[in-house]
Design a protein around this motif. Structure first.
Motif, PDB file in Angstrom:
ATOM      1  N   VAL A  29       0.668  -1.298  -0.241  1.00  0.00           N
ATOM      2  CA  VAL A  29       0.419  -0.337  -0.310  1.00  0.00           C
ATOM      3  C   VAL A  29       1.013   1.210  -0.102  1.00  0.00           C
ATOM      4  O   VAL A  29       1.787   1.270   0.973  1.00  0.00           O
ATOM      5  N   ALA A  30       0.745   1.933  -0.780  1.00  0.00           N
ATOM      6  CA  ALA A  30       1.341   3.352  -0.989  1.00  0.00           C
ATOM      7  C   ALA A  30       0.706   4.299   0.194  1.00  0.00           C
ATOM      8  O   ALA A  30      -0.403   4.300   0.564  1.00  0.00           O
ATOM      9  N   SER A  31       1.766   5.468   0.665  1.00  0.00           N
ATOM     10  CA  SER A  31       1.431   6.149   1.581  1.00  0.00           C
ATOM     11  C   SER A  31       0.364   7.572   0.720  1.00  0.00           C
ATOM     12  O   SER A  31       0.120   8.284   2.063  1.00  0.00           O
ATOM     13  N   GLY A  32       0.796   7.753  -0.078  1.00  0.00           N
ATOM     14  CA  GLY A  32       0.130   8.960  -0.457  1.00  0.00           C
ATOM     15  C   GLY A  32      -1.387   8.846  -0.636  1.00  0.00           C
ATOM     16  O   GLY A  32      -2.100   7.855  -1.031  1.00  0.00           O
ATOM     17  N   VAL A  33      -2.051  10.348  -0.695  1.00  0.00           N
ATOM     18  CA  VAL A  33      -3.524   9.655  -1.546  1.00  0.00           C
ATOM     19  C   VAL A  33      -4.115  11.040  -1.770  1.00  0.00           C
ATOM     20  O   VAL A  33      -2.870  11.475  -2.163  1.00  0.00           O
ATOM     21  N   SER A  34      -5.071  10.935  -2.631  1.00  0.00           N
ATOM     22  CA  SER A  34      -5.706  11.499  -3.590  1.00  0.00           C
ATOM     23  C   SER A  34      -5.286  13.244  -3.049  1.00  0.00           C
ATOM     24  O   SER A  34      -5.528  13.657  -2.067  1.00  0.00           O
ATOM     25  N   SER A  35      -4.741  14.145  -4.322  1.00  0.00           N
ATOM     26  CA  SER A  35      -5.169  15.669  -3.361  1.00  0.00           C
ATOM     27  C   SER A  35      -6.132  16.266  -3.240  1.00  0.00           C
ATOM     28  O   SER A  35      -7.272  16.101  -4.434  1.00  0.00           O
ATOM     29  N   ARG A  36      -5.965  16.949  -2.603  1.00  0.00           N
ATOM     30  CA  ARG A  36      -7.785  17.467  -2.052  1.00  0.00           C
ATOM     31  C   ARG A  36      -7.946  18.440  -3.295  1.00  0.00           C
ATOM     32  O   ARG A  36      -7.468  19.224  -3.932  1.00  0.00           O
ATOM     33  N   ASP A  50      -2.396   7.433  -6.636  1.00  0.00           N
ATOM     34  CA  ASP A  50      -1.136   7.619  -6.560  1.00  0.00           C
ATOM     35  C   ASP A  50      -0.204   6.338  -7.285  1.00  0.00           C
ATOM     36  O   ASP A  50       0.278   6.552  -7.996  1.00  0.00           O
ATOM     37  N   LEU A  51      -0.948   5.468  -6.037  1.00  0.00           N
ATOM     38  CA  LEU A  51      -0.505   4.195  -7.411  1.00  0.00           C
ATOM     39  C   LEU A  51      -0.273   3.751  -8.640  1.00  0.00           C
ATOM     40  O   LEU A  51       0.044   3.366  -8.921  1.00  0.00           O
ATOM     41  N   LYS A  52      -1.567   4.004  -8.883  1.00  0.00           N
ATOM     42  CA  LYS A  52      -2.132   3.646 -10.303  1.00  0.00           C
ATOM     43  C   LYS A  52      -1.499   4.545 -11.169  1.00  0.00           C
ATOM     44  O   LYS A  52      -0.671   3.984 -12.464  1.00  0.00           O
ATOM     45  N   ARG A  53      -0.975   5.772 -10.749  1.00  0.00           N
ATOM     46  CA  ARG A  53      -0.002   5.882 -11.500  1.00  0.00           C
ATOM     47  C   ARG A  53       1.302   5.709 -11.918  1.00  0.00           C
ATOM     48  O   ARG A  53       2.053   5.120 -12.775  1.00  0.00           O
ATOM     49  N   LYS A  54       2.245   4.714 -10.669  1.00  0.00           N
ATOM     50  CA  LYS A  54       3.257   4.286 -10.745  1.00  0.00           C
ATOM     51  C   LYS A  54       3.426   3.016 -11.336  1.00  0.00           C
ATOM     52  O   LYS A  54       3.826   2.810 -12.092  1.00  0.00           O
ATOM     53  N   GLN A  55       1.982   2.016 -11.457  1.00  0.00           N
ATOM     54  CA  GLN A  55       1.543   1.013 -11.942  1.00  0.00           C
ATOM     55  C   GLN A  55       1.826   1.360 -13.272  1.00  0.00           C
ATOM     56  O   GLN A  55       2.200   0.744 -14.152  1.00  0.00           O
ATOM     57  N   LYS A  56       1.164   1.926 -13.818  1.00  0.00           N
ATOM     58  CA  LYS A  56       1.087   2.633 -15.062  1.00  0.00           C
ATOM     59  C   LYS A  56       2.373   3.477 -16.149  1.00  0.00           C
ATOM     60  O   LYS A  56       2.937   2.819 -16.939  1.00  0.00           O
ATOM     61  N   ASN A  57       3.291   3.574 -15.046  1.00  0.00           N
ATOM     62  CA  ASN A  57       4.537   4.462 -14.871  1.00  0.00           C
ATOM     63  C   ASN A  57       5.085   3.488 -15.569  1.00  0.00           C
ATOM     64  O   ASN A  57       6.428   3.310 -16.837  1.00  0.00           O
ATOM     65  N   MET A 205       0.245  -4.653 -18.446  1.00  0.00           N
ATOM     66  CA  MET A 205      -0.708  -3.624 -18.840  1.00  0.00           C
ATOM     67  C   MET A 205      -1.283  -1.718 -18.419  1.00  0.00           C
ATOM     68  O   MET A 205      -1.928  -1.308 -18.190  1.00  0.00           O
ATOM     69  N   GLY A 206      -0.522  -2.595 -17.067  1.00  0.00           N
ATOM     70  CA  GLY A 206      -0.651  -1.348 -15.321  1.00  0.00           C
ATOM     71  C   GLY A 206      -2.187  -1.158 -15.375  1.00  0.00           C
ATOM     72  O   GLY A 206      -2.138  -0.537 -14.463  1.00  0.00           O
ATOM     73  N   GLU A 207      -2.513  -2.655 -15.105  1.00  0.00           N
ATOM     74  CA  GLU A 207      -3.601  -2.808 -15.006  1.00  0.00           C
ATOM     75  C   GLU A 207      -3.820  -3.763 -13.310  1.00  0.00           C
ATOM     76  O   GLU A 207      -5.244  -4.638 -12.786  1.00  0.00           O
ATOM     77  N   SER A 208      -3.113  -4.281 -11.973  1.00  0.00           N
ATOM     78  CA  SER A 208      -2.757  -3.990 -10.844  1.00  0.00           C
ATOM     79  C   SER A 208      -3.581  -3.869 -10.090  1.00  0.00           C
ATOM     80  O   SER A 208      -3.814  -2.298 -10.732  1.00  0.00           O
ATOM     81  N   ASN A 209      -4.197  -4.215  -8.995  1.00  0.00           N
ATOM     82  CA  ASN A 209      -5.180  -3.878  -8.287  1.00  0.00           C
ATOM     83  C   ASN A 209      -4.142  -2.344  -8.096  1.00  0.00           C
ATOM     84  O   ASN A 209      -3.474  -2.620  -7.040  1.00  0.00           O
ATOM     85  N   CYS A 210      -5.576  -1.065  -7.828  1.00  0.00           N
ATOM     86  CA  CYS A 210      -5.023  -0.598  -6.753  1.00  0.00           C
ATOM     87  C   CYS A 210      -5.763   0.192  -5.183  1.00  0.00           C
ATOM     88  O   CYS A 210      -5.989   1.142  -5.345  1.00  0.00           O
ATOM     89  N   ALA A 211      -6.762  -0.920  -5.214  1.00  0.00           N
ATOM     90  CA  ALA A 211      -8.162  -0.712  -4.648  1.00  0.00           C
ATOM     91  C   ALA A 211      -7.150  -0.456  -3.190  1.00  0.00           C
ATOM     92  O   ALA A 211      -6.374  -0.736  -2.238  1.00  0.00           O
ATOM     93  N   TRP A 212      -7.779   0.801  -2.017  1.00  0.00           N
ATOM     94  CA  TRP A 212      -7.170   1.194  -1.086  1.00  0.00           C
ATOM     95  C   TRP A 212      -7.222  -0.466  -0.297  1.00  0.00           C
ATOM     96  O   TRP A 212      -6.895  -0.441   0.652  1.00  0.00           O
ATOM     97  N   ASN A 213      -8.303  -0.789  -0.362  1.00  0.00           N
ATOM     98  CA  ASN A 213      -8.852  -2.078   0.572  1.00  0.00           C
ATOM     99  C   ASN A 213      -8.147  -3.188   0.307  1.00  0.00           C
ATOM    100  O   ASN A 213      -8.478  -4.040   1.036  1.00  0.00           O
ATOM    101  N   ARG A 214      -7.303  -3.175  -0.928  1.00  0.00           N
ATOM    102  CA  ARG A 214      -6.443  -5.045  -0.882  1.00  0.00           C
ATOM    103  C   ARG A 214      -5.633  -5.466  -0.144  1.00  0.00           C
ATOM    104  O   ARG A 214      -4.961  -4.321   1.091  1.00  0.00           O
TER     105      ARG A 214
END
Length: 289
Positions: A29-36, A50-57, A205-214
């Protein structure tokens, strides 16, 4: 009426024996959260953007990222078929008033707001054409992981991200302001040598799970058990295993006076009760001739 088709594609990879955990699409789990301010107050915060962006990159930096584009290419061709079916103006003018989104909206936390923004930027008589993964996507993988984790660890956590239901999608498009809506669902079935090859492709594909509750990690024994369950329950005759991708296709127009509109209530000249008499009237007309 829903259009249901099934396509078989083959994708051969090297055997999955000894595949390290880093290649199984598992992430801490990444520590970043969505920006306000990035979402409306009513939005659910389901995905770690933030994690999804890292996965895609990460996926984009791989030596051969194009080899994982087979699903997008297939969906893109099916979107193209729908574009040619709905064009009612010269193509050059049509594409100037068209917004397309393919296989991205399923990671959006605030989907209602995203659709509203898409509608806002369209010109009148413009059209939005989109495709996103549906609720039955990867049901084989989801079921296998749940059964294996329950048997080995006494319970299970979500390992496949949640998806929007098709019944909700039409409502969301209408609420965003789109008219003349069309929503249909399609299924693409891809055959893999095994479960680990499927998970490797999802990571590519950059399609790994990035849900917070994973769950951050799965035990090796659980993964091996899940692969065995997958093969036992779904294996094809040739030894491959299928993975189903359900795709929702959506088309919505921004209102313009030139568009066809339903007749006013009460303006009909024939009742539904008289429709059953059409065959009798037609047969009488043929006899009179």
């Amino acid at each position: 009426m829903l259009q249901l088709t099934r396509l078989r594609l083959w994708w051969r990879l090297s055997p999955a024996v000894g595949v390290p955990a880093k290649n199984l699409g598992l992430r801490k789990v990444a520590s970043g959260v969505s920006s306000r301010g990035s979402t409306s107050p009513r939005a659910l915060n389901i995905f770690d953007r933030d994690l999804k962006r890292k996965q895609k990159n990460w996926a984009a930096r791989q030596p051969e990222p194009m080899k994982f584009d087979y699903l997008k290419e297939e969906v893109g061709s099916r979107i193209a078929d729908r574009v040619y079916d709905i064009t009612r103006k010269p193509l050059e003018s049509f594409f100037k008033q068209t917004l397309q989104n393919m296989l991205c909206l399923h990671w959006v936390n605030d989907l209602p707001r995203a659709l509203e923004q898409i509608h806002y930027v369209l010109k009148p008589d413009g059209v939005f054409i989109g495709a996103m993964f549906g609720g039955d996507t990867l049901y084989e993988l989801r079921c296998s992981l749940q059964l294996a984790e329950t048997e080995r660890e006494g319970g299970f956590s979500p390992h496949v991200s949640p998806f929007t239901a098709v019944s909700d999608l039409g409502h969301l498009l209408g609420r965003a302001g789109f008219t003349t809506l069309t929503v249909d669902t399609d299924e693409i079935q891809v055959n893999y040598p095994g479960m680990f090859e499927l998970m490797e492709d999802l990571q590519g594909m950059g399609e790994s799970n990035c849900a917070w509750n994973r769950k951050a990690l799965l035990h090796r024994d659980t993964m091996l058990a899940a692969a065995a369950v997958y093969g036992e329950m779904y294996r094809n005759e040739d030894g491959s295993v299928p993975a189903t991708y359900q795709i929702y296709y959506m088309i919505g127009w921004k209102y313009h006076d030139s568009q066809a509109r339903p007749a006013e209530r009460g303006s009909a000249t024939v009742s539904f009760g008289e429709l059953g008499k059409i065959n009798d009237l037609m047969s009488q007309g043929k006899k009179s001739q």
